[in-house]
Design an enzyme around this catalytic site. Structure first.
Site, mmCIF file in Angstrom:
data_model
loop_
_atom_site.group_PDB
_atom_site.id
_atom_site.type_symbol
_atom_site.label_atom_id
_atom_site.label_comp_id
_atom_site.label_asym_id
_atom_site.label_seq_id
_atom_site.Cartn_x
_atom_site.Cartn_y
_atom_site.Cartn_z
ATOM 1 N N GLY A 70 6.731 6.080 2.100
ATOM 2 C CA GLY A 70 6.317 6.521 0.765
ATOM 3 C C GLY A 70 7.353 6.222 -0.301
ATOM 4 N N PRO A 92 0.769 -0.635 7.390
ATOM 5 C CA PRO A 92 -0.578 -1.221 7.402
ATOM 6 C C PRO A 92 -1.213 -1.078 6.020
ATOM 7 C CG PRO A 92 -0.597 0.944 8.454
ATOM 8 C CD PRO A 92 0.834 0.639 8.117
ATOM 9 N N MET A 93 -1.758 -2.161 5.479
ATOM 10 C CA MET A 93 -2.469 -2.094 4.189
ATOM 11 C C MET A 93 -3.733 -2.946 4.302
ATOM 12 S SD MET A 93 0.473 -2.246 1.239
ATOM 13 C CE MET A 93 1.477 -3.539 1.949
ATOM 14 N N GLN A 117 -4.023 -1.020 14.151
ATOM 15 C CA GLN A 117 -4.415 0.325 13.725
ATOM 16 C C GLN A 117 -5.930 0.468 13.812
ATOM 17 O OE1 GLN A 117 -4.588 1.867 9.579
ATOM 18 N NE2 GLN A 117 -2.901 3.151 10.262
ATOM 19 N N CYS A 169 -4.876 7.210 5.611
ATOM 20 C CA CYS A 169 -5.474 6.473 4.502
ATOM 21 C C CYS A 169 -6.431 7.373 3.717
ATOM 22 C CB CYS A 169 -6.215 5.267 5.058
ATOM 23 S SG CYS A 169 -6.710 4.147 3.775
HETATM 24 C C1 FMN Z 1 -3.839 -1.592 -0.641
HETATM 25 C C2 FMN Z 1 -3.442 -0.545 0.367
HETATM 26 C C3 FMN Z 1 -4.106 -0.473 1.586
HETATM 27 C C4 FMN Z 1 -3.759 0.488 2.533
HETATM 28 N N1 FMN Z 1 -4.381 0.493 3.749
HETATM 29 C C5 FMN Z 1 -3.967 1.356 4.722
HETATM 30 C C6 FMN Z 1 -4.532 1.290 6.034
HETATM 31 O O1 FMN Z 1 -5.393 0.460 6.346
HETATM 32 N N2 FMN Z 1 -4.078 2.193 6.939
HETATM 33 C C7 FMN Z 1 -3.112 3.140 6.634
HETATM 34 O O2 FMN Z 1 -2.724 3.923 7.499
HETATM 35 N N3 FMN Z 1 -2.561 3.197 5.410
HETATM 36 C C8 FMN Z 1 -2.954 2.314 4.461
HETATM 37 N N4 FMN Z 1 -2.345 2.329 3.242
HETATM 38 C C9 FMN Z 1 -1.214 3.267 3.004
HETATM 39 C C10 FMN Z 1 0.137 2.583 3.319
HETATM 40 O O3 FMN Z 1 0.244 2.236 4.677
HETATM 41 C C11 FMN Z 1 1.324 3.505 2.952
HETATM 42 O O4 FMN Z 1 1.245 4.666 3.741
HETATM 43 C C12 FMN Z 1 1.324 3.899 1.481
HETATM 44 O O5 FMN Z 1 1.057 2.797 0.642
HETATM 45 C C13 FMN Z 1 2.673 4.542 1.062
HETATM 46 O O6 FMN Z 1 3.723 3.647 1.279
HETATM 47 P P1 FMN Z 1 4.394 2.794 0.048
HETATM 48 O O7 FMN Z 1 4.800 3.785 -1.008
HETATM 49 O O8 FMN Z 1 5.554 2.091 0.673
HETATM 50 O O9 FMN Z 1 3.331 1.861 -0.440
HETATM 51 C C14 FMN Z 1 -2.713 1.410 2.270
HETATM 52 C C15 FMN Z 1 -2.044 1.327 1.026
HETATM 53 C C16 FMN Z 1 -2.382 0.371 0.085
HETATM 54 C C17 FMN Z 1 -1.624 0.307 -1.219
#
Ligand code: FMN
Length: 345
Positions: free
Chosen positions: A204, A16-17, A70, A100
């Site tokens: 991650g 989720p982002m 979420q 987050c």
């Molecule tokens: C722009 C952005 C928005 C995010 N929004 C959420 C969110 O709404 N909920 C959540 O649980 N994590 C959120 N995250 C965290 C990601 O879900 C993820 O845990 C984190 O980016 C690490 O994974 P990655 O290294 O593959 O990016 C967000 C990350 C980014 C970069």
């Protein structure tokens, strides 16, 4: 791989982002190989549910099952109500956000800040599960390794959540204090996995098929979740699923395919947001896709000055058309998912 009653096609998930994984992007990720995708977080604050932002986030028209939403908040009763609200709007899985680190969320003591208050975190988990149980909706939890380096409480919280009935736990291998700095560590995720019976998802810094395989081997996790590395390259899910199934890396996609995916994505985007807002919010997706390609920075700058959907489509289509005349497949990235790219995202 199952979440409650839902059998998933593979164990490569889209994270989720907020501001990124809206319905059009989730659908694109799933079409290109993600076995599962979670919505952007929806606030538990009722006063915001009628806002355009939240109602778009609660719109699942045409989305394939399982629809996972979420929710984020700080109050157990409000979170239970938010779960019920989203179930009425089509949610089939509810995910609780304890991962987050964004200030907007943490200043209200939500997201990963909840990990600092285990009794409150657990009260939220219990209340949401109680609200979802009558509907047969599984509840999952997304967290970090802990609050800070000397407070890595993911194992304790995950075990308590499992006893309360949580169906799956995702762990991002950083503490809340780290934000996105440093590197994700996978030992805590391995420990969580070794202490739980329900599926555990590792998250991650996974940005390639080899890294995905390494993280799965290192943690023993049931699945992996990818966020930033999918920005602009949603076919990474298919690349990873292919590598995990065959041990072979796929070649880069053909430029013509990327052009088609991009144009389809833009149309879906205008469909959800309307043309005026859609043109603006599509700019980041275009930027992520092209800035790592030769000549892409110039297109990114040009697109940022375009306010009209037809012109935006034309600029993107023409640019990929010219790229296709030079390259059959997508050329090597100028700065592939390196630290700068991940931190800048
Ligand atoms: C722009 C952005 C928005 C995010 N929004 C959420 C969110 O709404 N909920 C959540 O649980 N994590 C959120 N995250 C965290 C990601 O879900 C993820 O845990 C984190 O980016 C690490 O994974 P990655 O290294 O593959 O990016 C967000 C990350 C980014 C970069």
């Amino acid at each position: 791989m199952h979440i409650g009653p839902f059998a998933l096609p593979n164990r490569v998930f889209a994270a989720p982002m907020a501001g990124v994984t809206d319905r059009p992007f989730r659908q694109l990720c799933r079409r290109l190989g993600a076995g599962y995708a979670v919505s952007e977080m929806v606030t538990s604050r009722k006063d915001l549910w009628a806002s355009l932002k939240t109602s778009r986030r609660a719109n699942h028209d045409g989305e394939a099952a399982p629809i996972a939403v979420q929710i984020a908040g700080t109050d157990a009763r409000e979170m239970a109500e938010a779960a019920a609200y989203n179930i009425e709007r089509g949610a089939q899985i509810i995910d609780i956000n304890m991962g987050c680190p964004a200030k907007k969320v943490c200043s209200k003591w939500a997201g990963s800040a909840l990990m600092q208050d285990e009794p409150l975190a657990l009260a939220i988990v219990e209340a949401v599960i109680a609200a979802c149980l009558p509907h047969g909706v599984p509840v999952t939890l997304k967290m970090r390794t802990g609050w800070r380096a000397d407070r890595r409480n993911a194992v304790a919280l995950a075990r308590a959540a499992e006893s309360a009935g949580i169906a799956m736990v995702t762990v991002h291998g950083r503490t809340r204090e780290q934000g996105y700095k440093g590197r994700a560590e996978y030992d805590t995720i391995a420990e969580v996995k070794s202490r739980l019976r329900v599926p555990v998802v590792a998250n991650g810094d996974i940005d390639s098929p080899r890294k995905a395989a390494e993280v799965l081997a290192r943690t023993g996790a049931d699945a992996i979740m990818i966020g930033r590395a999918a920005q602009g390259r949603p076919w990474i899910f298919g690349d990873i699923a292919h590598y995990l199934a065959t041990g072979e890396e796929r070649p880069q996609p053909e430029v013509g395919e990327v052009r088609r995916w991009m144009i389809e994505h833009l149309h879906d985007h205008y469909g959800l947001y309307g043309e005026a807002a859609g043109v603006r919010s599509a700019r980041k997706h275009i930027g992520w896709a092209v800035r790592v390609l030769p000549g892409g920075e110039e297109l990114r700058t040009r697109v940022n000055g375009i306010d009209d959907a037809k012109q935006q489509l034309r600029a993107v289509d023409d640019w990929f058309g010219s790229l296709a005349e030079l390259h059959g497949r997508l050329p090597a990235l100028l700065h592939p998912n390196d630290e700068t790219f991940l931190e800048a995202a």
